[in-house]
Motif scaffolding. Structure first.
Motif, PDB file in Angstrom:
ATOM      1  N   MET A  80       0.927  -1.046   0.115  1.00 54.60           N
ATOM      2  CA  MET A  80      -0.038   0.005  -0.083  1.00 54.60           C
ATOM      3  C   MET A  80       0.787   1.315   0.005  1.00 54.60           C
ATOM      4  SD  MET A  80      -3.042  -0.715   2.672  1.00 54.60           S
ATOM      5  CE  MET A  80      -3.579  -2.600   2.727  1.00 54.60           C
ATOM      6  N   TRP A  99       2.656   1.624  -3.393  1.00 57.16           N
ATOM      7  CA  TRP A  99       2.001   1.867  -4.302  1.00 57.16           C
ATOM      8  C   TRP A  99       1.624   3.594  -4.443  1.00 57.16           C
ATOM      9  CZ3 TRP A  99      -2.519  -2.143  -5.454  1.00 57.16           C
ATOM     10  CH2 TRP A  99      -3.302  -1.791  -6.539  1.00 57.16           C
ATOM     11  N   LYS A 150       2.307   6.218  -7.272  1.00 59.72           N
ATOM     12  CA  LYS A 150       1.260   6.995  -8.076  1.00 59.72           C
ATOM     13  C   LYS A 150       0.991   8.306  -7.551  1.00 59.72           C
ATOM     14  CE  LYS A 150      -3.488   5.829  -9.304  1.00 59.72           C
ATOM     15  NZ  LYS A 150      -4.793   5.092  -9.364  1.00 59.72           N
ATOM     16  N   ASP A 172      -1.076  -1.832 -12.517  1.00 57.74           N
ATOM     17  CA  ASP A 172      -0.855  -1.011 -11.527  1.00 57.74           C
ATOM     18  C   ASP A 172      -0.698  -1.452 -10.124  1.00 57.74           C
ATOM     19  OD1 ASP A 172      -3.475  -1.740 -11.144  1.00 57.74           O
ATOM     20  OD2 ASP A 172      -4.118   0.080 -10.546  1.00 57.74           O
ATOM     21  N   ALA A 173      -0.604  -2.749  -9.984  1.00 57.46           N
ATOM     22  CA  ALA A 173      -0.538  -3.149  -8.609  1.00 57.46           C
ATOM     23  C   ALA A 173       1.052  -3.155  -8.202  1.00 57.46           C
ATOM     24  CB  ALA A 173      -1.023  -4.627  -8.520  1.00 57.46           C
ATOM     25  N   ILE A 222      -5.102  -7.766  -3.692  1.00 51.89           N
ATOM     26  CA  ILE A 222      -4.549  -6.238  -4.496  1.00 51.89           C
ATOM     27  C   ILE A 222      -6.111  -5.651  -4.497  1.00 51.89           C
ATOM     28  CG2 ILE A 222      -4.582  -5.584  -6.778  1.00 51.89           C
ATOM     29  CD1 ILE A 222      -2.288  -8.119  -7.173  1.00 51.89           C
ATOM     30  N   SER A 223      -7.112  -6.072  -4.526  1.00 46.80           N
ATOM     31  CA  SER A 223      -8.601  -5.471  -4.714  1.00 46.80           C
ATOM     32  C   SER A 223      -8.531  -4.576  -3.196  1.00 46.80           C
ATOM     33  CB  SER A 223      -9.715  -6.207  -4.755  1.00 46.80           C
ATOM     34  OG  SER A 223      -9.819  -7.055  -6.167  1.00 46.80           O
ATOM     35  N   GLN A 228      -6.046  -3.514  -1.216  1.00 39.82           N
ATOM     36  CA  GLN A 228      -5.033  -2.674  -1.438  1.00 39.82           C
ATOM     37  C   GLN A 228      -5.353  -1.463  -2.084  1.00 39.82           C
ATOM     38  OE1 GLN A 228      -1.755  -4.918  -3.109  1.00 39.82           O
ATOM     39  NE2 GLN A 228      -1.283  -5.888  -1.033  1.00 39.82           N
ATOM     40  N   ARG A 229      -5.862  -1.623  -3.435  1.00 37.40           N
ATOM     41  CA  ARG A 229      -6.300  -0.664  -4.322  1.00 37.40           C
ATOM     42  C   ARG A 229      -7.284   0.242  -3.561  1.00 37.40           C
ATOM     43  NH1 ARG A 229      -7.435  -3.183  -8.589  1.00 37.40           N
ATOM     44  NH2 ARG A 229      -5.408  -2.437  -9.972  1.00 37.40           N
ATOM     45  N   VAL A 283      -5.732   2.183  -0.791  1.00 36.45           N
ATOM     46  CA  VAL A 283      -4.595   3.107  -1.217  1.00 36.45           C
ATOM     47  C   VAL A 283      -5.642   4.542  -1.479  1.00 36.45           C
ATOM     48  CG1 VAL A 283      -3.245   3.998  -2.969  1.00 36.45           C
ATOM     49  CG2 VAL A 283      -2.660   1.819  -2.030  1.00 36.45           C
ATOM     50  N   GLU A 284      -6.492   4.442  -2.531  1.00 35.18           N
ATOM     51  CA  GLU A 284      -7.431   5.476  -2.977  1.00 35.18           C
ATOM     52  C   GLU A 284      -8.233   6.084  -1.750  1.00 35.18           C
ATOM     53  OE1 GLU A 284      -7.511   6.584  -5.842  1.00 35.18           O
ATOM     54  OE2 GLU A 284      -5.743   5.215  -6.389  1.00 35.18           O
TER      55      GLU A 284
END
Length: 504
Positions: free
Chosen positions: A154, A157, A161, A352-353, A386-387, A389-390, A393-394
């Motif tokens: 995380m 990432w 990004k 993008d992971a 990963i789902s 984590q994304r 992060v957002e």
């Protein structure tokens, strides 16, 4: 001689800072580099600086550590930045473990995924964005950020990004599992060739070879017949049995990343072992971190009387950081496993992971060869994480508590234990408890407080977990000073695992 500046952010972390500095200064070309330490805790910073400066002096070097609580000052002109921060310290960490327990979510570690890891990411990413801003404005143009802080994927990432800083995440999990595999086969680690790929703490040994022979299919039998591992790595062995490949992270770590092994309190004991915290103890990592901090603060005067660390090449640890810097500065090729933006390295994980895979380093930089596709089962396990984590992060970058709640819902273990209403209330509690470290959630925290104060609450439990042990007092730790020193001084707190005892 190479001359550059290296800055440690979170330098009050004795386990990482002292060892990583020794690793780096064992490189003969690095005897004249500049070193800066930064930490927000002035007392911890002072102690670690005194200890490291004593090591430097006893090794005959003239380097003078620039220690400061001013981060921008510490970053001025730095070519390399090593990050080891724990935002919120052990106070926040305790809420990562204790609040989810009220809802039946029993974690061993809570720093990578699950409820604790998600919230740790919210605190860490908020501060990493500030750190990245200071790096962009103060450090050298070609700066490289080496991130050791969790949740590894995380934070790495977010820095790549949104932080605008070239960042690689570093972990010792692959090396630890590599050593176990060699032991299971009765071989030396250097005799076993591996390819390990996936995501941090869920990286899979997809190829294991010895003298050209493929041993991958023989690993299950080797682990099942090993006297120690058959008792201490039950979760990892079961995952190996059902998915066909061994995963990097410890029994305790892995058990909280998937939905199957910690969702029913009465079954947790079947999958863990209390010979060492890392085998699955409830809140085990929080306990050993607390003990390590208490011991170092109390016993620090004795540390200054003990023999210094010697900066010798054969005493370097297996942490990647110093070898990466050595390769970039000298051209000596280094092969390791690094956390980088995927960009197609692993074909069936998102581009993008942040993936963890083999890489090579020399003067040209860090090169990541194509792995291809992971086996379908391991890829599915990684994609579920990963789902989460994304979403996390957002949520952290934008202060979006709806995405945060969705990350909790999608988390494998949280989703296995809790229903949506329980998850919503748990997030409210965690937002309120961690308000001091979550500046991006001002409005959401106000709303959470209002709901918790005014609306009917779901019942929760007074639950200590299935396998929680008491934090040792300093007096108890004094009975085995060597063990206490190792715990406080090691970055890898699961490095020396006690032999198993059956969990009750």
């Amino acid at each position: 001689m190479s001359k550059f500046k290296l800055t440690f952010i979170g330098a009050g972390s004795i386990g990482f800072t002292r060892g990583l500095l020794r690793d780096l200064l064992a490189v003969s070309e690095f005897r004249e580099i500049e070193v800066a330490f930064h930490d927000i805790n002035a007392e911890n910073l002072k102690m670690v600086t005194e200890l490291c400066q004593r090591d430097i002096r006893e090794n005959g070097l003239s380097i003078r550590i620039d220690a400061t609580t001013d981060r921008r000052e510490a970053l001025q002109g730095a070519r390399y930045v090593i990050n080891t921060i724990r935002v919120g310290g052990l106070e926040a960490f305790a809420t990562d473990v204790d609040i989810p327990l009220k809802y039946g979510v029993d974690q061993c570690v809570g720093d990578t995924l699950c409820a604790g890891g998600i919230m740790y990411g919210q605190r860490g990413i908020a501060e990493m964005m500030n750190i990245c801003r200071d790096i962009r404005e103060c450090a050298a143009e070609d700066v490289l950020l080496l991130n050791y802080a969790n949740p590894m994927a995380m934070l790495t990432w977010a820095c790549n990004k949104y932080g605008g800083v070239r960042t690689v995440g570093l972990c010792h999990g692959v090396q630890g599992g590599h050593s176990q595999i060699a032991e299971a086969f009765g071989l030396k680690q250097e005799e076993v060739d591996i390819i390990c790929a996936g995501i941090n703490h869920q990286t899979w040994y997809i190829s294991i070879r010895h003298n050209g022979e493929d041993l991958t299919g023989k690993l299950l039998e080797a682990f099942e017949s090993h006297e120690d591992f058959s008792r201490t790595e039950k979760v990892r062995i079961d995952m190996l049995r059902r998915f066909g490949y061994y995963s990097t992270e410890s029994n305790g770590h892995l058990s909280e990343y998937v939905p199957w092994y910690r969702k029913r309190p009465e079954e947790i004991g079947e999958w863990i072992d209390l010979g060492s915290w890392i085998n699955g103890e409830t809140g085990g990592y929080l306990r050993v971190c607390t003990e390590g901090r208490n011991w170092f603060e109390k016993d620090f005067p004795n540390w200054m009387k003990e023999a210094p660390l010697m900066y010798e090449s054969e005493k370097r640890s297996h942490e990647h950081g110093s070898y990466i810097i050595e390769a970039l500065e000298t051209g000596r090729v280094y092969r390791g496993h690094f956390n980088m933006v995927n960009n197609g390295v692993i074909a069936n994980l998102p581009a993008d992971a942040i993936i963890e895979a083999p890489g090579y380093v020399d003067r040209n930089g860090i090169s990541m060869p194509l792995v291809g596709e992971l086996p379908l089962g391991p890829a599915a396990v990684c994609n579920a994480s990963i789902s989460v984590q994304r979403l996390a992060v957002e949520a952290a970058v934008h202060g979006d508590d709806k995405l945060l709640r969705q990350a909790f819902m999608m988390d494998p273990l949280v989703g296995a234990v809790c229903n949506p209403k329980e998850i919503w209330q748990m997030v409210d509690e965690m937002l309120e408890a961690q308000e001091a470290w979550l500046p991006q959630y001002g409005a959401a925290i106000a709303a959470s407080k209002k709901r918790l104060a005014e609306e009917p609450l779901l019942p929760t439990r007074d639950y200590a977990g299935a396998a929680r042990l008491k934090v040792k007092t300093v007096e108890e730790m004094q009975l085995d000073r060597d063990a206490a020193n190792r715990n406080a001084g090691e970055s890898d707190k699961g490095k020396e695992r006690a032999k198993a005892v059956e969990a009750n």
